[in-house]
Design a protein around this motif. Sequence first.
Motif, PDB file in Angstrom:
ATOM      1  N   LEU A  85       0.853  -1.181   0.000  1.00  0.00           N
ATOM      2  CA  LEU A  85       0.000   0.000   0.000  1.00  0.00           C
ATOM      3  C   LEU A  85       0.892   1.234   0.000  1.00  0.00           C
ATOM      4  O   LEU A  85       1.630   1.482   0.951  1.00  0.00           O
ATOM      5  N   MET A  86       0.855   2.016  -1.075  1.00  0.00           N
ATOM      6  CA  MET A  86       1.583   3.274  -1.167  1.00  0.00           C
ATOM      7  C   MET A  86       0.685   4.360  -0.592  1.00  0.00           C
ATOM      8  O   MET A  86      -0.308   4.750  -1.199  1.00  0.00           O
ATOM      9  N   ASP A  87       1.034   4.833   0.597  1.00  0.00           N
ATOM     10  CA  ASP A  87       0.170   5.751   1.344  1.00  0.00           C
ATOM     11  C   ASP A  87       0.932   7.026   1.660  1.00  0.00           C
ATOM     12  O   ASP A  87       1.983   6.986   2.315  1.00  0.00           O
ATOM     13  N   SER A  88       0.429   8.158   1.222  1.00  0.00           N
ATOM     14  CA  SER A  88       1.118   9.426   1.459  1.00  0.00           C
ATOM     15  C   SER A  88       1.178   9.786   2.933  1.00  0.00           C
ATOM     16  O   SER A  88       1.989  10.627   3.328  1.00  0.00           O
ATOM     17  N   ASP A  89       0.367   9.162   3.756  1.00  0.00           N
ATOM     18  CA  ASP A  89       0.415   9.443   5.196  1.00  0.00           C
ATOM     19  C   ASP A  89       1.717   8.953   5.830  1.00  0.00           C
ATOM     20  O   ASP A  89       2.070   9.371   6.932  1.00  0.00           O
ATOM     21  N   THR A  90       2.433   8.051   5.136  1.00  0.00           N
ATOM     22  CA  THR A  90       3.668   7.498   5.702  1.00  0.00           C
ATOM     23  C   THR A  90       4.893   8.326   5.325  1.00  0.00           C
ATOM     24  O   THR A  90       5.999   8.032   5.777  1.00  0.00           O
TER      25      THR A  90
ATOM     26  N   GLY B 219      -2.995  14.021  -1.437  1.00  0.00           N
ATOM     27  CA  GLY B 219      -2.589  12.754  -0.860  1.00  0.00           C
ATOM     28  C   GLY B 219      -2.970  11.600  -1.764  1.00  0.00           C
ATOM     29  O   GLY B 219      -3.725  11.751  -2.736  1.00  0.00           O
ATOM     30  N   TYR B 220      -2.449  10.418  -1.442  1.00  0.00           N
ATOM     31  CA  TYR B 220      -2.760   9.247  -2.251  1.00  0.00           C
ATOM     32  C   TYR B 220      -2.720   8.008  -1.375  1.00  0.00           C
ATOM     33  O   TYR B 220      -2.076   7.986  -0.327  1.00  0.00           O
ATOM     34  N   SER B 221      -3.407   6.990  -1.809  1.00  0.00           N
ATOM     35  CA  SER B 221      -3.407   5.684  -1.160  1.00  0.00           C
ATOM     36  C   SER B 221      -3.696   4.653  -2.239  1.00  0.00           C
ATOM     37  O   SER B 221      -4.843   4.516  -2.678  1.00  0.00           O
ATOM     38  N   THR B 222      -2.646   3.961  -2.687  1.00  0.00           N
ATOM     39  CA  THR B 222      -2.755   3.062  -3.826  1.00  0.00           C
ATOM     40  C   THR B 222      -2.017   1.770  -3.532  1.00  0.00           C
ATOM     41  O   THR B 222      -0.878   1.797  -3.049  1.00  0.00           O
ATOM     42  N   THR B 223      -2.622   0.638  -3.807  1.00  0.00           N
ATOM     43  CA  THR B 223      -1.960  -0.652  -3.657  1.00  0.00           C
ATOM     44  C   THR B 223      -1.279  -1.022  -4.958  1.00  0.00           C
ATOM     45  O   THR B 223      -1.898  -0.992  -6.024  1.00  0.00           O
TER      46      THR B 223
END
Length: 429
Positions: free
Chosen positions: A301-306, A315-319
């Motif tokens: 999971l590519m998560d901009s929160d990290t 922001g983004y959240s992509t597997t």
Amino acid sequence: MGTIPPSAPGRFGMALAALALAATACTSAGGGDDPGGSGSEAAVLTIAPEAGAEAVAPNTPVTVTAENGTISEVTVDQVVPGQAEDEASPFEMTGTLSEDGTAWTADWNLAPGADVTVTATAENADGEPTELVHEFTTEAAVEGQRLELSHNFPTSGETVGVGMPITIGFDLPVTEKTAVENSLKVVSEQGVAGSWRWLDDKTVVFRPETYWEPYQQVSVEMHLAGVRAAEGVYGVRDHRLEFEIGRELRMDMNVPDHEMVVTVDGEEVRTIPVSNGDGTSNFSTTSSGTHVLMERYETLLMDSDTVELPAGRNGYSTTVQYAVRTSNSGEFVHEASYNGNIGSANTSNGCTNLRMDDARWFFENTLMGDVLETTGTDRVKEWDNGWGYWQPSWDEWLAESATGEPQVTDGSNPPGSPFGAQDGGTDEE
């Protein structure tokens, strides 16, 4: 400290079993008159620490000297009561003999809390032997001040790429870094100059002057038992790490070209279309420099929160699939089937986007430690961002070693003493 190769006269190992001999006085001479009437004096031996000593500091070097003769054998047997078999040292105690054969000094520290037996033999001019045995005990490491290994990369049994650094982590802060560095011995089949550098008080990294030669075995001897890491803090166990350098796989990627060229042992094997960072901010710019492939995930999971996403960016959240890390700031090489600009434009958030078939090939055919050289952007990879340890020049890297000297991986010992400070002092300037 000069060394003598293990196969040469004057290099002695530790006996694997304790010798059932009584302790003698501090010096000993051979017994009886010379039956041949040659008149040669018997050899006289001296061992330190003295026989019967108790709670000897573990970083006290064992020394043997001889008069009227030369030293022919020294063994150092150490037994730690209550120590489990799998915690025992994988190494024999070795030592260095002076050119004239009259002085021997142990190469490494003693195990804390050990019953130690030192047996030395010398021969006079007629070849008549004199033997001396000392028994003593070493000070135990105090609970809460026992330096232990916390992690290492790579791990034993792994096959890695030619850019692989060696990382050693400790569970307690190290202030006597010179002594600890000199307790870490790297050996490779094809010897090279290398050096350690401390990332912080608990982590030290080794890299060679140039990339490792492919197809060879590398080992790291961690002679940590007895090393004084800080005031009152001693290492308690030795460790051995063994891994293999595989084929030389290298990748070159000029970001404006939208492609990555992969070579194996100097032969081009694949050209991969890519899409890199769009470059609208430092965050979204793929960094230029030498990247070493790190951890990998089949699905991530590519998560901009990290990551520290700059203000104003969405922001983004992509597997994604087949993700291989190249930095600690969020850069990966990974599958991005959703990106229709692969091979033609740079539109990612900073990662290197690949099509599914290329991403799977990349994932299956690369190793941790393979090298990705990236050019063409105005963002320079920081040396301490992930494994950016090839970013500094060799001279810059070596200058940050606690010893200030290279360590050659041809089987010779580190360049300085592992014994460090004695009597409560410090070995650091």
